[in-house]
Design a protein around this motif. Structure first.
Motif: not given
Lengths: 115, 106
Positions: B27-29, B50-56, B62-67
């Motif tokens: 679904v669109g998010i 909602s995009s890219g990468k986060k580190k903790h 990571t997220i790939n919106i297109q895929e």
């Protein structure tokens, strides 16, 4: 830190009883949620509330009702408990800026058994 | 077909291994959430992205919106990482994945 407190960790009730599950949050959050969690199914939304006295049905509202008379408190009511309502119940809260765009803060859950 | 699919459902690994958990959605998010649930029930939010990468710490999301795909990685895994990891995607409401149960053996 946000604290979401559920009134009971474990609860055992009988079929046909009216059951109240209470949830209190201390961060002045507008949104509050009730979920149930069953093995293999993930979390399913029962009801949510975006303001005092306001509520919306979630995915599985049948057999449940809710009450939000004060901002910090959100109650889930099983009008006439049945064995298929045996489950883990989780309460959560979040700020109001888009229900899907804010992290939700969860209580520790209530494991409810209906005999 | 579920709107949010996690894989694997169960994962057992040895301490120190690099862990990857995957989440695909249809679904669109506006945002994707990763959460952690320890035995006993409490759920803790790890990431919202909602995009890219986060580190903790040792956790990376990571997220790939297109895929329409996200991954949660754990580096140098430790037995205390044993938990259920849950992916949820947000629009008006959150749509939840079924979770991945991770066990890290010493």
């Amino acid at each position: 830190d946000v604290k979401v407190t559920q009134s009971s960790r474990y609860l055992v009730k009988r079929t046909g009883e009216k059951v109240f599950l209470e949830c209190v949050q201390d961060m002045d959050h507008e949104n509050m949620f009730w979920y149930r969690q069953d093995p293999g199914l993930g979390l399913r939304l029962i009801y949510f509330s975006y303001d005092v006295k306001m509520k919306e049905k979630g995915d599985i509202p049948e057999g449940y009702s809710v009450s939000r008379e004060k901002k910090e408190r959100f109650s889930l009511i099983l009008e006439s408990a049945s064995t298929n309502q045996t489950s883990m119940y989780l309460c959560a809260s979040s700020t109001k800026e888009g229900t899907g765009n804010q992290p939700q803060h969860f209580g520790d859950g209530t494991r409810l058994s209906i005999l | 077909k579920n709107e949010v699919e996690q894989s694997p459902q169960n994962l057992t690994a040895q301490e120190g291994e690099f862990i990857t958990i995957n989440c695909s959605y249809s679904v669109g998010i506006s945002a994707l959430h990763w959460l952690q649930q320890h035995p006993g029930g409490g759920i803790v939010s790890l990431f919202m992205l909602s995009s890219g990468k986060k580190k903790h710490g040792r956790l990376i999301a990571t997220i790939n919106i297109q895929e329409k795909h996200s991954s949660l990685h754990i580096t140098a895994s430790h037995p205390r990482d044993s938990a259920v990891y849950i992916c949820a995607v947000g629009g008006y409401q959150l749509i939840w994945g079924a979770g991945t149960k991770l066990i890290i053996k010493p």
